[in-house]
Design a protein around this motif. Structure first.
Motif, short mmCIF file in Angstrom:
data_model
loop_
_atom_site.label_atom_id
_atom_site.label_comp_id
_atom_site.label_asym_id
_atom_site.label_seq_id
_atom_site.Cartn_x
_atom_site.Cartn_y
_atom_site.Cartn_z
N CYS A 1 -30.55 -58.77 -13.89
CA CYS A 1 -31.36 -58.14 -12.67
C CYS A 1 -31.14 -56.59 -12.61
CB CYS A 1 -31.04 -58.60 -11.29
SG CYS A 1 -31.32 -60.52 -11.32
N ILE A 2 -30.10 -55.95 -13.15
CA ILE A 2 -29.71 -54.45 -12.69
C ILE A 2 -30.59 -53.64 -13.38
CG2 ILE A 2 -28.12 -54.37 -14.84
CD1 ILE A 2 -27.76 -53.19 -11.00
N ALA A 3 -31.06 -54.04 -14.55
CA ALA A 3 -31.98 -52.97 -15.34
C ALA A 3 -33.18 -52.74 -14.44
CB ALA A 3 -32.16 -53.70 -16.79
N ASN A 4 -33.85 -54.17 -14.17
CA ASN A 4 -34.85 -53.97 -13.18
C ASN A 4 -34.88 -53.20 -12.14
OD1 ASN A 4 -36.15 -55.61 -15.18
ND2 ASN A 4 -35.95 -57.63 -13.88
N THR A 5 -33.69 -53.48 -11.27
CA THR A 5 -33.47 -52.87 -9.96
C THR A 5 -33.57 -51.24 -10.22
OG1 THR A 5 -32.20 -54.65 -9.33
CG2 THR A 5 -31.64 -52.58 -8.19
N LEU A 6 -32.65 -50.78 -11.21
CA LEU A 6 -32.50 -49.32 -11.47
C LEU A 6 -33.66 -48.53 -11.95
CD1 LEU A 6 -28.92 -49.21 -13.14
CD2 LEU A 6 -29.52 -48.94 -10.71
N HIS A 7 -34.44 -49.21 -12.87
CA HIS A 7 -35.80 -48.78 -13.12
C HIS A 7 -36.79 -48.64 -12.09
CE1 HIS A 7 -35.66 -48.38 -17.54
NE2 HIS A 7 -35.06 -49.50 -17.66
N SER A 8 -36.86 -49.58 -11.05
CA SER A 8 -37.63 -49.47 -9.93
C SER A 8 -37.00 -48.23 -9.04
CB SER A 8 -37.80 -50.61 -9.38
OG SER A 8 -36.29 -51.18 -8.38
N LEU A 9 -35.88 -47.74 -8.74
CA LEU A 9 -35.50 -46.95 -8.15
C LEU A 9 -35.57 -45.62 -8.92
CD1 LEU A 9 -31.73 -48.32 -7.42
CD2 LEU A 9 -33.80 -47.99 -5.77
N GLY B 1 -29.32 -44.74 -19.12
CA GLY B 1 -29.60 -43.23 -19.25
C GLY B 1 -30.59 -42.61 -18.36
N LEU B 2 -30.65 -43.16 -16.92
CA LEU B 2 -31.40 -42.83 -15.83
C LEU B 2 -30.79 -41.81 -15.10
CD1 LEU B 2 -32.66 -46.41 -14.78
CD2 LEU B 2 -33.73 -45.00 -16.15
N PRO B 3 -31.32 -40.71 -14.83
CA PRO B 3 -31.03 -39.70 -14.30
C PRO B 3 -30.55 -39.82 -12.73
CG PRO B 3 -33.28 -39.63 -14.37
CD PRO B 3 -32.97 -40.70 -15.23
N GLY B 4 -29.49 -39.34 -12.29
CA GLY B 4 -29.16 -39.56 -10.92
C GLY B 4 -28.39 -40.97 -10.62
N VAL B 5 -27.97 -41.58 -11.64
CA VAL B 5 -27.31 -42.89 -11.70
C VAL B 5 -25.84 -42.57 -11.94
CG1 VAL B 5 -27.09 -45.38 -12.52
CG2 VAL B 5 -29.49 -44.15 -12.14
N ARG B 6 -24.89 -43.21 -11.02
CA ARG B 6 -23.56 -43.00 -11.25
C ARG B 6 -23.10 -44.42 -10.96
NH1 ARG B 6 -20.45 -40.18 -6.86
NH2 ARG B 6 -22.12 -40.23 -5.60
N VAL B 7 -22.01 -44.99 -11.89
CA VAL B 7 -21.44 -46.23 -11.71
C VAL B 7 -19.98 -46.23 -11.63
CG1 VAL B 7 -20.99 -48.27 -13.24
CG2 VAL B 7 -23.05 -47.12 -13.58
N VAL B 8 -19.74 -46.96 -10.36
CA VAL B 8 -18.16 -46.69 -9.77
C VAL B 8 -17.70 -48.00 -9.93
CG1 VAL B 8 -17.01 -46.49 -7.83
CG2 VAL B 8 -19.20 -45.11 -8.01
N ARG B 9 -16.73 -48.07 -10.83
CA ARG B 9 -16.08 -49.49 -11.11
C ARG B 9 -14.98 -49.82 -9.98
NH1 ARG B 9 -17.65 -47.76 -16.03
NH2 ARG B 9 -18.49 -49.39 -17.51
N GLN B 10 -14.81 -51.28 -9.59
CA GLN B 10 -13.72 -51.43 -8.77
C GLN B 10 -13.27 -52.81 -9.05
OE1 GLN B 10 -15.31 -51.31 -4.71
NE2 GLN B 10 -15.54 -53.62 -4.82
N GLU B 11 -12.15 -53.36 -8.56
CA GLU B 11 -11.50 -54.63 -8.61
C GLU B 11 -12.54 -55.44 -7.76
OE1 GLU B 11 -9.05 -56.02 -10.72
OE2 GLU B 11 -8.35 -53.96 -11.48
N ASN B 12 -12.62 -56.67 -8.34
CA ASN B 12 -13.43 -57.57 -7.53
C ASN B 12 -13.02 -57.84 -6.09
OD1 ASN B 12 -13.84 -60.92 -6.98
ND2 ASN B 12 -15.67 -59.59 -7.47
N ALA B 13 -13.57 -57.37 -5.37
CA ALA B 13 -13.18 -57.35 -3.83
C ALA B 13 -14.37 -57.84 -2.89
CB ALA B 13 -12.59 -56.03 -3.42
N GLY B 14 -15.64 -58.14 -3.04
CA GLY B 14 -16.30 -58.67 -2.47
C GLY B 14 -17.64 -57.60 -2.13
N LYS B 15 -18.73 -58.03 -1.44
CA LYS B 15 -19.70 -57.30 -1.22
C LYS B 15 -19.68 -56.18 -0.26
CE LYS B 15 -24.68 -57.23 -0.31
NZ LYS B 15 -26.02 -58.07 0.09
#
Length: 461
Positions: free
Chosen positions: A102-110, A138-152
């Motif tokens: 789903c993530i590509a659809n989500t980010l393209h819509s944003l 490669g979408l502008p304005g997108v930052r990816v932050v990684r974290q250990e699995n800790a829940g929503k």
């Protein structure tokens, strides 16, 4: 003593007709007498209960219709305004755990948003390459932050910490926005009293029977309710699929809590208790992928029901508060408890009594009563569909929804109630997604765009 030929009953026959019962026959008789006594007591009690519940449900429908109409007319007046228009950029937080479908659809819509945004994808320890897909677009304005699995909740709090702007929009990783969704969603922040805004979540995968049932539920049960709660000033839940918050309001109440499994309900009530106003933006639409199987639906609603009970219990002190907190405690909380917990828990008994009345009392009168209630529900649903500009053809499935889908929801709620009463613990459950909900054009509906999910490009069809 009768004389021979007098026509009286012979002594032997009398003794045979009135012999004393013993053993199994005695207990069978006692059981029959007890069953008759229980029936004589329970049938009037159930009839009274049916009348009380029926009046309460019809009163709720009437209240929803009146207040929903009032909400619609207020918010759609030509000169209506929340205050100064909101044009400043906002931060959109996308918590993601194994959302490769789903993530590509989500980010393209944003990325197609007409309102200036930054996008913060918080990857919660995904193992399926979700973060890599998000970065590869490669979408502008997108930052990816990684974290250990800790829940929503932890992912959302992490996103708030990384947000650059004063207004944050929170959404699910399986949801898509229309281009003008963010702009519509943030306009209520022109009123300085508003701390959060609930958007209009819609079912995108509505082509299946179970999807259509959920579509009816979302339009009628969720969005019509939100209009009512908005007018009453006691909104119980900002949907996780689409909600906006003042960043300082979120920080003021301690962020998204991990105390309950309904972090969206928990934060909404906490904002009420902190004195903030929570409103509903009907034109801010988000398309979400609803569970596609009974098992997935059961797990989602079980978590929702249990989490809501946790949140209500956690904030039970609001009943004695003043201001917005007291308004929620004395108006919103009783409405949620009565119509989302108590009435549905006892509703199966009412259904059983209705069947009993059809078989043993008066079939025609009982059937007419059931059809009358269904007609009222259909009228409410039709009005909700009119307000949301939805197609009426889905309402053809409503009678079957009332017979099958509603019973499933009753069982889920009873299961949740038993878990809550016994002190059981329920873990967060990740639902399986297919990524079939693409990013729509304005007014085109959930199928307006065709998308490839693994880094492909969304394109209009």
């Amino acid at each position: 003593r009768d004389s021979p030929g007098s026509g009286g009953t012979a002594p032997g026959a009398a003794r045979t007709a009135h012999r004393e019962a013993t053993g199994a026959t005695l207990w069978e008789g006692r059981a029959l007498i007890a069953a008759v006594a229980v029936a004589e007591w329970s049938v009037p009690a159930l009839a009274t209960g049916l009348a009380v519940v029926g009046v309460a449900v019809l009163a709720r429908f009437g209240l929803m219709l009146v207040l929903a109409r009032r909400h619609h007319r207020q918010r759609n007046r030509r000169r209506f305004t929340w205050g100064p228009p909101v044009y400043e950029p906002v931060s959109v937080i996308v918590p993601a755990y194994n959302e490769k479908e789903c993530i590509a659809n989500t980010l393209h819509s944003l990325a197609a948003s007409t309102h200036p945004i930054e996008i913060v994808v918080v990857d919660d320890g995904s193992t399926d390459g979700t973060a890599e897909i998000a970065e590869s677009l490669g979408l502008p304005g997108v930052r990816v932050v990684r974290q250990e699995n800790a829940g929503k909740s932890a992912a959302l709090n992490n996103g708030v910490r990384h947000a650059s702007h004063d207004i944050v929009v929170m959404m699910d990783g399986d949801t898509v926005f229309e281009p003008d969704t963010v702009g519509e969603l943030v306009q209520p922040f022109g009123d300085e009293r508003v701390g959060a805004v609930a958007g209009n979540a819609k079912v995108g995968n509505r082509d299946t029977l179970i999807g259509a049932w959920q579509h009816i539920e979302y339009v009628m049960g969720f969005n019509l309710d939100r209009r009512m709660y908005d007018v009453l000033g006691c909104m119980p839940t900002i949907p996780g699929a689409i909600g906006a918050f003042r960043r300082r309001a979120v920080l003021e109440v301690g962020g998204m809590s991990e105390d309950t499994l309904a972090e969206d309900t928990d934060i909404t009530i906490a904002l009420h208790r902190a004195g903030w106003r929570v409103v509903y933006a009907e034109h801010a639409r988000a398309w979400t992928e609803a569970p596609a199987s009974v098992g997935q639906l059961w797990r989602q609603r079980y978590r929702w029901s249990y989490g809501t009970m946790q949140a209500l219990w956690k904030h039970r002190g609001s009943v004695l508060d003043k201001g917005p907190s007291g308004r929620f405690g004395r108006i919103g909380m009783p409405l949620v408890v009565l119509f989302q917990i108590v009435t549905p828990v006892f509703a199966p008994l009412i259904d059983v009594f209705t069947l009993y009345a059809m078989v043993f009392v008066d079939f025609r009168a009982s059937l007419l009563a059931w059809l009358a209630v269904l007609l009222v529900q259909l009228l409410c649903a039709a009005y909700a569909f009119r307000l949301d500009k939805e197609k009426y053809r889905y309402l053809l499935m409503m009678p079957l929804q009332q017979i099958a889908y509603r019973q499933l929801m009753y069982l889920v709620l009873i299961h949740s109630s038993v878990t809550a009463l016994t002190g059981g613990r329920l873990r967060w459950q990740k639902l399986k997604r297919t990524g079939e909900v693409g990013a729509p054009r304005p007014g085109a509906g959930p199928r307006g765009w065709r998308a490839r999910t693994a880094g492909g490009r969304c394109r209009p069809r």
